[in-house]
Motif scaffolding. Structure first.
Motif, PDB file in Angstrom:
ATOM      1  N   PHE A 100       0.833  -1.200   0.000  1.00  0.00           N
ATOM      2  CA  PHE A 100       0.000   0.000   0.000  1.00  0.00           C
ATOM      3  C   PHE A 100       0.869   1.253   0.000  1.00  0.00           C
ATOM      4  N   LEU A 118       3.775   1.510  -1.216  1.00  0.00           N
ATOM      5  CA  LEU A 118       4.384   1.650  -2.535  1.00  0.00           C
ATOM      6  C   LEU A 118       3.433   2.381  -3.472  1.00  0.00           C
ATOM      7  N   ALA A 119       2.148   2.007  -3.408  1.00  0.00           N
ATOM      8  CA  ALA A 119       1.154   2.664  -4.260  1.00  0.00           C
ATOM      9  C   ALA A 119       1.072   4.148  -3.913  1.00  0.00           C
ATOM     10  N   ALA A 152       4.047   6.269  -4.973  1.00  0.00           N
ATOM     11  CA  ALA A 152       4.202   6.518  -6.409  1.00  0.00           C
ATOM     12  C   ALA A 152       3.395   7.733  -6.851  1.00  0.00           C
ATOM     13  N   ILE A 153       2.443   8.173  -6.032  1.00  0.00           N
ATOM     14  CA  ILE A 153       1.536   9.237  -6.481  1.00  0.00           C
ATOM     15  C   ILE A 153       2.244  10.568  -6.764  1.00  0.00           C
ATOM     16  N   GLY A 204       4.938  11.358  -7.909  1.00  0.00           N
ATOM     17  CA  GLY A 204       5.630  11.374  -9.189  1.00  0.00           C
ATOM     18  C   GLY A 204       4.713  11.614 -10.371  1.00  0.00           C
ATOM     19  N   SER A 205       3.413  11.403 -10.179  1.00  0.00           N
ATOM     20  CA  SER A 205       2.500  11.665 -11.285  1.00  0.00           C
ATOM     21  C   SER A 205       1.927  13.076 -11.202  1.00  0.00           C
ATOM     22  N   TYR A 256      11.102   8.270  -8.234  1.00  0.00           N
ATOM     23  CA  TYR A 256      11.339   6.840  -8.400  1.00  0.00           C
ATOM     24  C   TYR A 256      12.794   6.454  -8.185  1.00  0.00           C
ATOM     25  N   PHE A 289      11.437   6.033  -1.742  1.00  0.00           N
ATOM     26  CA  PHE A 289      10.768   5.085  -2.622  1.00  0.00           C
ATOM     27  C   PHE A 289      11.577   3.783  -2.690  1.00  0.00           C
TER      28      PHE A 289
END
Ligand code: HEM
Lengths: 515, 310
Positions: free
Chosen positions: A26, A28-29, A32-33, A35-36, A71, A76
């Motif tokens: 979780f 990790l998900a 990752a946010i 970065g978007s 990333y 991360f």
């Protein structure tokens, strides 16, 4: 000492638990946010710079915490490394257990079949060999145990599930390894390649607009080849949407020259590097004639700003006005142009953007500047803009009014010098990359998918038969979620003893969830 | 052909909306329905005739339910026709832009729903929510995402479009049904725990929590490998198109996030100490990440995928 060991052991057990794996997944998900949402340096370094310029308050803090390199950031990496440590810790014991299970005989039958989710009793006995052959034909692993005049048969099937599960998770590990290997031993570079022999380039770092080498790659490791773009053709719909891009390129590698067609989605695979076509644009060719009548030519790649290829860029002439009599030059009279190129002039000329991406009615709008271009200032300088600091400091000033030129037309500057818009060359942007981790990653991905399918479709189940001289009974135990088990069980019983397959004799218990 | 496709889409949306109303009628007046009883009592009928009224109305309700399924199938056929016509008009796989992608994903969603319905007939009233979500998504597609039929930008002209986007649309549509099942499971659980406010009040007529939970799992277990395949296919395509298999552009990032969240769901599902309520919540979060990926990323972010456009 003892307590250190016990703390470590507890921490390890904690780390390798399923719950920890869940939490880490979780995390990790979530990690990752950002970065978007924020621009990332590896995707769009220019946007990162812009963001830092626009957000002087928050930018540096975000920068410090690696929010523009999410990333590759320590946090991360920490999450996925912990996750993979947990994975190894979790899988190695499971792997051992499973390996043993593959060679172990199915366990002996439970005493009372009626307790099992599916069972049937009081069928006419058949020879044990018949039962075994039915089960073997259905690819059950079968063992027969004889105790006096009672014969018990245990059969098990569905190792695919756990095998798939292990393959899947080990494949995840191989993905990570492949990615790591690729980033150590791979390299890549981007560059604009203008059409023509004058702009051919050879594969050295110096020739890249932007590049990155893996930690284990030295400059000398780059494969040697040279690349030239001979011709570029694009076709468009009436709406301006591009339909095809085709670039004819010539490659010289290991003494051999060959021609190729480079297209989007169709990379050029050279020995040790892949060349991909990313985009294209125009490079106006300018001819400047200075005070002493000497001409200087420059081809300046302009960068597209929109889908219609409205492009802007600069052309600089630092070495102009060399007095042939004295051999000296006025260093404060360098010339630069900042320009906007419209491949197709819009019908409303007050709109300074192109109406179509192909050159139907091209115009080049130029603003001349005179002064010190500022090439020696030491700071990195973009080749697509004039040095704003020089302009702000009035060391570089506007020179005359804006000029609008068609191809072949000339404009005159206040000092009588002229600039001619000769025409344009096409350029393409290419990415050149070598990633030796790719085969590992691809293999890992295939294994991952295969393992996943096995894991999700495989169903472990056991079937037992007990044969006495007078009667036979059977029981079945699915392990996990397997709604179709009763039907399979019925079918097996029917195959063993056709007469016994009267519906209703099978206990129609709803399949218990054994999780 | 393009015009035909547009007309068929209108038919599709109308059929789904009508089906939705029919499901709603069945839902409200079916047996065991508190809503239905309250309406009858409110109408002032004597207590003795209530029972026969209810059974009368439940016959009507069943008819409404059958009509709803019929309308769903009708809409489905029109939907299929709209997509095929679009594909013929453009002479390519009909999922080259967001409008077409939503059309395809919802078609897969309704297909998945019809399969689920054929297997578990007692789930019929879930159709209310499936048609609701499908008609909302299709209306958004028709009103705000519509683009005329046309060929693809160079970057999309590849057979990988068929594979990668086809898999992504299939997985999205299936996850959509999985989401509906997960949400219904949560509603039913809440209802079982005595919650009566909206939306738990809907729990009354839903199938048992265990059944819903199992459907949720089965649908996700089906969709997850397809999604995995779609992401892998995307990476292979990216390698050919941009020279690099993974760029962390917003679309890829959110696909990764969704993948991890669904992996989380499958993990949690097989961890005994995690309650089924939590697992279903994870499935709902997974669907939220899918929506961010579809709408948030396409409409807001700019990345390598942005040419896929609206
Ligand atoms: C790198 C991150 C991971 C991902 C993406 C991942 C993904 C998955 C997926 C998708 C499944 C479902 C397949 C199935 O139902 O059999 C699964 C199952 C499983 N995972 Fe992982 N996993 C990860 C890490 C871990 C870790 C760290 C552990 C150990 C703590 C673990 C233990 C398991 C187990 C035991 C199962 C099988 C559950 C069962 O018996 O059904 N996984 N994993």
């Amino acid at each position: 000492m003892r307590w250190i060991v016990s703390v470590c052991r507890r921490a390890w057990r904690q780390l390798t638990s399923m719950r920890t794996a869940l939490v880490l997944l979780f995390l990790l998900a979530v990690a990752a946010i950002p970065g978007s949402v924020l621009p990332q340096r590896n995707v769009s370094p220019e946007q990162v710079r812009q963001y830092l310029r626009d957000n002087t308050e928050w930018g540096p803090t975000l920068e410090r915490f690696y929010f523009f390199d999410v990333y590759a950031s320590p946090w991360f990496s920490a999450i996925y490394l912990l996750l993979f440590t947990s994975l190894v810790g979790c899988l190695v014991p499971r792997f051992r257990v499973h390996f043993a299970a593959l060679f172990r005989k199915p366990p002996s039958a439970p005493a009372r079949f009626s307790r099992l989710p599916a069972s049937v009793s009081d069928i006419a006995p058949v020879p044990a060999a018949d039962v075994v052959s039915v089960l073997r034909r259905r690819r059950f692993r079968t063992v027969v145990r004889v105790d006096g005049d009672v014969t018990e048969i245990s059969a098990e099937k569905g190792y695919l599930k756990e095998t798939g599960n292990l393959v899947f998770h080990f494949a995840l590990l191989s993905l990570l390894l492949g990615v790591a290997y690729g980033s150590w031993f791979g390299w890549h570079g981007n560059r604009l390649l203008v059409q023509g022999q004058d702009f051919a380039f050879c594969n050295t770092l110096l020739n890249y607009d932007e590049h990155a080498l893996g930690a284990r790659v030295g400059e000398g490791d780059l494969p040697k080849f040279c690349l030239r773009m001979d011709k570029f053709a694009a076709t468009y719909l009436d709406s301006g949407q591009p339909v095809t891009y085709k670039a004819d390129v010539t490659v010289t590698q290991a003494g051999r020259t060959s021609s190729h067609l480079l297209q989007v989605n169709d990379p050029l695979r050279l020995d040790g590097a892949n060349v991909s076509l990313l985009g294209h644009g125009y490079a106006p060719r300018l001819r400047y004639t200075d005070k002493y009548g000497k001409t200087h030519e420059q081809v300046a790649a302009f960068l597209p700003k929109d889908g219609m290829l409205t492009s802007d860029g600069v052309a600089t002439f630092p070495d102009v006005n060399l007095n042939p009599d004295t051999g000296t030059r006025d260093e404060k009279a360098q010339i630069g142009f900042s320009g906007v190129y419209l491949p197709t002039l819009p019908s409303d000329p007050s709109v300074a953007s192109s109406a179509f991406p192909a050159e139907k009615d091209p115009r080049l709008m130029l603003q001349a500047y005179q002064g010190v271009l500022g090439f020696d200032a030491g700071a990195p300088l973009s080749v697509y803009t004039l040095d704003q600091r020089q302009i702000d400091a009035k060391r570089l000033t506007k020179f005359g009014d804006p000029i609008m030129l068609k191809p072949g037309e000339k404009g005159t500057l206040p000092d009588g010098t002229t600039v001619e818009f000769v025409g344009t060359e096409q350029w393409i942007s290419i990415s050149i990359r070598h990633d030796p981790g790719q085969p590992i990653v691809l293999g890992g991905a295939v294994a991952l998918l295969a393992g996943l399918l096995g894991s999700l479709t495989g169903k472990r189940r056991r079937v037992f038969f007990r044969i006495t001289p007078t009667a036979m009974s059977a029981g079945g135990l699915p392990r996990g979620d397997y709604p179709g088990f009763t039907e399979e069980f019925d079918a097996i019983v029917a195959a063993v003893a056709p007469a016994a397959s009267v519906p209703g004799q099978v206990a129609q218990t709803d399949v218990k969830e054994v999780v | 052909m393009g015009g035909l496709s547009n007309q068929l889409l209108v038919v599709t949306i109308f059929s789904y909306v009508l089906a939705m109303m029919a499901y709603a009628v069945e839902y409200a007046f079916g047996p065991r329905s508190l809503v239905g009883q309250r309406v009858l009592v409110g109408a002032g009928g004597p207590a003795s005739s209530d029972i026969s009224d209810i059974s009368d109305s439940s016959v009507g309700a069943r008819r409404a339910g059958v009509a709803a399924v019929g309308l769903t199938v009708l809409g489905y056929l029109a939907h299929l026709g709209a997509l095929v016509a679009r594909g013929i008009a453009a002479d390519r796989a009909p999922w080259g832009n967001m409008y077409e992608f939503v059309m395809t994903a919802t078609l897969v969603g309704v297909s998945a729903w019809l399969i689920v319905l054929a297997k578990w007939r007692n789930l019929r009233h879930l159709g209310l929510f499936v048609t609701l979500v499908a008609s909302i998504l299709l209306s958004i597609a028709g009103m705000t995402l519509y683009v005329p039929v046309g060929p693809l930008v160079p970057a999309l002209q590849s057979y990988w479009l068929v594979i990668h986007v086809g898999a992504a649309a299939t997985a999205s549509g299936t996850f959509l049904v999985g989401f509906v099942a997960a949400a219904m499971h949560l509603i039913r659980l809440g209802h079982d725990q005595g919650k009566r406010n909206f939306p738990y009040s809907l729990g009354e007529r839903l199938p048992q929590a265990g059944v819903l939970e199992r459907v949720t799992f089965r649908v996700h277990a089906f969709a997850f490998p397809i999604w995995t395949f779609g992401v892998i296919g995307g990476a292979i395509w990216a390698e050919a198109a941009w020279g690099r298999y993974w760029n962390w552009d917003p679309k890829e990032t959110w696909s990764f996030i969704a993948w991890v969240v669904y992996a989380c769901y499958l993990h949690a599902r097989s961890t005994p100490s995690v309650s089924r309520r939590i697992t279903s919540w994870i499935a709902v979060v997974g669907w939220a990440t899918m929506l961010v990926n579809l709408f948030g990323v396409n409409l807001v972010a700019s990345g390598l995928h942005s040419y896929a456009g609206v």
